[in-house]
Motif scaffolding. Structure first.
Motif, PDB file in Angstrom:
ATOM      1  N   VAL A 145       0.969  -1.238   0.296  1.00 21.62           N
ATOM      2  CA  VAL A 145       0.069  -0.113  -0.047  1.00 21.62           C
ATOM      3  C   VAL A 145       0.906   1.383   0.001  1.00 21.62           C
ATOM      4  N   GLN A 146       2.238   1.079   0.049  1.00 19.42           N
ATOM      5  CA  GLN A 146       2.921   2.190   0.153  1.00 19.42           C
ATOM      6  C   GLN A 146       3.105   2.820  -1.263  1.00 19.42           C
ATOM      7  N   GLN A 147       2.849   1.816  -2.285  1.00 23.14           N
ATOM      8  CA  GLN A 147       3.004   2.102  -3.733  1.00 23.14           C
ATOM      9  C   GLN A 147       4.319   2.717  -3.926  1.00 23.14           C
ATOM     10  N   ALA A 148       5.267   2.021  -3.448  1.00 24.42           N
ATOM     11  CA  ALA A 148       6.896   2.107  -3.509  1.00 24.42           C
ATOM     12  C   ALA A 148       7.565   1.894  -4.862  1.00 24.42           C
ATOM     13  N   ASP A 149       8.539   2.278  -5.119  1.00 25.98           N
ATOM     14  CA  ASP A 149       9.247   2.058  -6.383  1.00 25.98           C
ATOM     15  C   ASP A 149      10.301   0.943  -6.170  1.00 25.98           C
ATOM     16  N   ILE A 150      10.685   0.759  -5.009  1.00 22.64           N
ATOM     17  CA  ILE A 150      11.805  -0.125  -4.512  1.00 22.64           C
ATOM     18  C   ILE A 150      11.273  -1.049  -3.344  1.00 22.64           C
ATOM     19  N   TYR A 151      11.416  -2.098  -3.358  1.00 21.89           N
ATOM     20  CA  TYR A 151      10.760  -3.170  -1.963  1.00 21.89           C
ATOM     21  C   TYR A 151      12.064  -3.800  -1.616  1.00 21.89           C
ATOM     22  N   PHE A 152      12.206  -3.813  -0.141  1.00 19.93           N
ATOM     23  CA  PHE A 152      13.152  -4.734   0.299  1.00 19.93           C
ATOM     24  C   PHE A 152      12.726  -5.570   1.310  1.00 19.93           C
ATOM     25  N   MET A 153      12.575  -7.080   1.125  1.00 21.69           N
ATOM     26  CA  MET A 153      12.054  -8.038   2.028  1.00 21.69           C
ATOM     27  C   MET A 153      13.030  -9.023   2.683  1.00 21.69           C
ATOM     28  N   ASP A 154      12.976  -9.009   3.926  1.00 29.63           N
ATOM     29  CA  ASP A 154      14.173  -9.894   4.503  1.00 29.63           C
ATOM     30  C   ASP A 154      13.447 -11.274   4.725  1.00 29.63           C
ATOM     31  N   GLU A 155      13.746 -12.292   4.067  1.00 30.93           N
ATOM     32  CA  GLU A 155      13.322 -13.296   4.272  1.00 30.93           C
ATOM     33  C   GLU A 155      11.748 -13.878   4.386  1.00 30.93           C
ATOM     34  N   PRO A 156      10.881 -13.106   3.251  1.00 34.40           N
ATOM     35  CA  PRO A 156       9.440 -12.949   3.217  1.00 34.40           C
ATOM     36  C   PRO A 156       8.915 -14.629   3.266  1.00 34.40           C
ATOM     37  N   PHE A 157       9.672 -15.552   3.033  1.00 33.76           N
ATOM     38  CA  PHE A 157       9.134 -16.992   2.890  1.00 33.76           C
ATOM     39  C   PHE A 157       9.525 -17.752   4.104  1.00 33.76           C
ATOM     40  N   LYS A 158      10.029 -17.185   4.927  1.00 35.28           N
ATOM     41  CA  LYS A 158      10.471 -17.833   6.254  1.00 35.28           C
ATOM     42  C   LYS A 158       9.189 -18.203   7.089  1.00 35.28           C
ATOM     43  N   GLY A 159       9.022 -19.373   7.346  1.00 36.18           N
ATOM     44  CA  GLY A 159       7.838 -19.956   8.402  1.00 36.18           C
ATOM     45  C   GLY A 159       6.579 -19.890   7.647  1.00 36.18           C
ATOM     46  N   VAL A 160       6.378 -19.803   6.495  1.00 34.92           N
ATOM     47  CA  VAL A 160       5.204 -19.751   5.585  1.00 34.92           C
ATOM     48  C   VAL A 160       4.879 -21.051   5.023  1.00 34.92           C
ATOM     49  N   ASP A 161       3.727 -21.660   4.740  1.00 36.88           N
ATOM     50  CA  ASP A 161       3.513 -22.863   4.054  1.00 36.88           C
ATOM     51  C   ASP A 161       3.790 -22.685   2.473  1.00 36.88           C
ATOM     52  N   THR A 162       3.624 -23.650   1.849  1.00 36.04           N
ATOM     53  CA  THR A 162       3.923 -23.700   0.419  1.00 36.04           C
ATOM     54  C   THR A 162       2.763 -22.964  -0.292  1.00 36.04           C
ATOM     55  N   LYS A 163       1.674 -22.870  -0.007  1.00 36.27           N
ATOM     56  CA  LYS A 163       0.694 -22.136  -0.731  1.00 36.27           C
ATOM     57  C   LYS A 163       1.140 -20.778  -0.576  1.00 36.27           C
ATOM     58  N   THR A 164       1.502 -20.028   0.779  1.00 33.41           N
ATOM     59  CA  THR A 164       1.634 -18.815   1.099  1.00 33.41           C
ATOM     60  C   THR A 164       2.974 -18.250   0.139  1.00 33.41           C
ATOM     61  N   GLU A 165       3.877 -19.168   0.285  1.00 36.36           N
ATOM     62  CA  GLU A 165       5.059 -18.941  -0.410  1.00 36.36           C
ATOM     63  C   GLU A 165       4.943 -18.681  -2.151  1.00 36.36           C
ATOM     64  N   LYS A 166       3.733 -19.486  -2.554  1.00 32.22           N
ATOM     65  CA  LYS A 166       3.682 -19.518  -4.039  1.00 32.22           C
ATOM     66  C   LYS A 166       2.901 -18.086  -4.351  1.00 32.22           C
ATOM     67  N   ALA A 167       2.108 -17.563  -3.448  1.00 33.71           N
ATOM     68  CA  ALA A 167       1.274 -16.506  -3.517  1.00 33.71           C
ATOM     69  C   ALA A 167       2.138 -15.326  -3.484  1.00 33.71           C
ATOM     70  N   ILE A 168       3.024 -15.424  -2.479  1.00 34.44           N
ATOM     71  CA  ILE A 168       4.062 -14.276  -2.284  1.00 34.44           C
ATOM     72  C   ILE A 168       4.977 -14.053  -3.725  1.00 34.44           C
ATOM     73  N   VAL A 169       5.506 -15.307  -4.370  1.00 36.37           N
ATOM     74  CA  VAL A 169       6.142 -15.053  -5.560  1.00 36.37           C
ATOM     75  C   VAL A 169       5.620 -14.613  -6.629  1.00 36.37           C
ATOM     76  N   LEU A 170       4.227 -14.651  -6.808  1.00 37.81           N
ATOM     77  CA  LEU A 170       3.233 -14.184  -7.881  1.00 37.81           C
ATOM     78  C   LEU A 170       3.042 -12.767  -7.638  1.00 37.81           C
ATOM     79  N   LEU A 171       3.004 -12.228  -6.145  1.00 38.01           N
ATOM     80  CA  LEU A 171       2.916 -10.950  -6.084  1.00 38.01           C
ATOM     81  C   LEU A 171       4.362 -10.228  -6.454  1.00 38.01           C
ATOM     82  N   LEU A 172       5.238 -10.783  -5.964  1.00 34.11           N
ATOM     83  CA  LEU A 172       6.693 -10.180  -6.323  1.00 34.11           C
ATOM     84  C   LEU A 172       6.815 -10.020  -7.825  1.00 34.11           C
TER      85      LEU A 172
END
Length: 254
Positions: A162-189
C-alpha cells in the motif's frame, strides 16, 4: 553494447563496512542494484544479508562507505527514499502490539499522507483491496497477534504494497510460511517486477533461486558476485560463497 551498460541502477553501494562491536559483518562491499529486477540476496547464515538491507535503509550506521539512491531525472520533485518499502523478518516484529490487520496495513500509507493527516476512505479502500490481493480480506478486523505466521507475513507484505513504492526490500519473506503462501507471495513479487518495480529479497533456499528470481547477489562478508541469475548463479560462485559451511547443492559440495 553489453547488458550492464544498458541497465539503469536505482541504488549504488560503495566501500560499505559494517561491524557489530568490533566484528565486521560486511567488509568493503560494492554493489549496484538495477531497476526493475527481482533480486535475491543469498549467502550462509551470518553472511551479512540482513545487515546489508538495514544499512541501505539507514537502520544501521556503517563504519564507512557510501549509499546512493539514484534519482530519475524525470522525477526530480520527489525524494526516492520516500518511495522505498521494507518488509522485516517476522521474528523482529512485536506481534503483541494491539492492532488490527487493517490498522497495520494502513500504517503503510503514512509515508504518503504524513503523520498528521489521518487515512481517509480512499486509503481504507486501497488497504482493503490490497488485503484481498494477499488473500487476507476476511481478517481485516482480526488482531494481528491472533494470526498464524504465514498470515502475519501476508499482512506485512500488504503493508508494504500500500506504500505504492518503487523499491521493495524484503527480509526472508518466505520464512515460516507454508507452500501455498510462498507461491502466492512469489506471484505478487513477480507482478511488482512486471510493473517496473525493484524488489530485493533476502533468500535462503538455493533450490528456488532460478525459479523465483532474475538477478542474484551472492554474499559472504563481501560480495562474491552479483548479476543475472543465469550468469552468476553457478557452482564456482556458490563454492566461494559457502566454502566455510560444507553445504551441499544438488548433491554436490559447494
Amino acid at each position: 553494447m553489453d547488458l550492464k551498460t544498458k541497465l539503469e541502477y536505482v541504488i549504488e553501494v560503495a566501500d560499505l563496512t559494517v561491524a557489530y562491536d568490533v566484528k565486521p559483518v560486511l567488509w568493503d562491499v560494492d554493489l549496484k542494484i538495477p531497476k526493475g529486477k527481482l533480486m535475491a540476496v543469498v549467502g550462509p547464515n551470518g553472511a551479512g544479508k540482513s545487515t546489508l538491507i538495514k544499512a541501505i535503509l539507514n537502520l544501521l550506521i556503517p563504519i564507512s562507505g557510501n549509499i546512493k539512491f539514484i534519482q530519475n531525472r524525470a522525477d526530480t520533485k520527489s525524494n526516492i527514499k520516500n518511495r522505498v518499502a521494507y518488509v522485516p523478518q517476522s521474528g523482529n516484529v512485536d506481534w503483541d502490539f494491539p492492532s488490527t490487520v487493517l490498522d497495520v496495513v494502513l500504517m503503510g500509507r503514512f509515508g504518503l499522507l504524513g503523520w498528521i493527516k489521518r487515512p481517509g476512505k480512499a486509503d481504507v479502500d486501497i488497504a482493503l483491496q490490497t488485503l484481498k490481493k494477499v488473500g487476507m480480506e476476511d481478517y481485516s478486523s482480526r488482531q494481528i497477534s491472533q494470526l498464524s505466521g504465514g498470515q502475519q507475513q501476508r499482512v506485512f507484505l500488504a503493508r508494504a504494497l500500500v506504500q505504492q513504492a518503487d523499491i521493495y526490500f524484503m527480509d526472508e519473506p518466505f520464512k515460516g510460511v507454508d507452500t501455498k503462501t510462498e507461491k502466492a507471495i512469489v506471484l505478487l513479487l513477480k507482478d511488482l517486477k512486471d510493473q517496473g518495480k525493484t524488489v530485493v529479497v533476502v533468500h535462503h533456499d538455493l533450490q528456488t533461486v532460478t525459479e523465483y528470481f532474475d538477478w542474484v547477489t551472492l554474499i559472504n562478508l563481501r560480495v562474491v558476485a552479483s548479476g543475472p541469475v543465469d550468469e552468476v548463479f553457478h557452482q564456482e560462485n556458490l563454492r566461494q560463497t559457502y566454502r566455510s559451511t560444507g553445504m551441499l547443492l544438488k548433491g554436490m559440495a559447494v
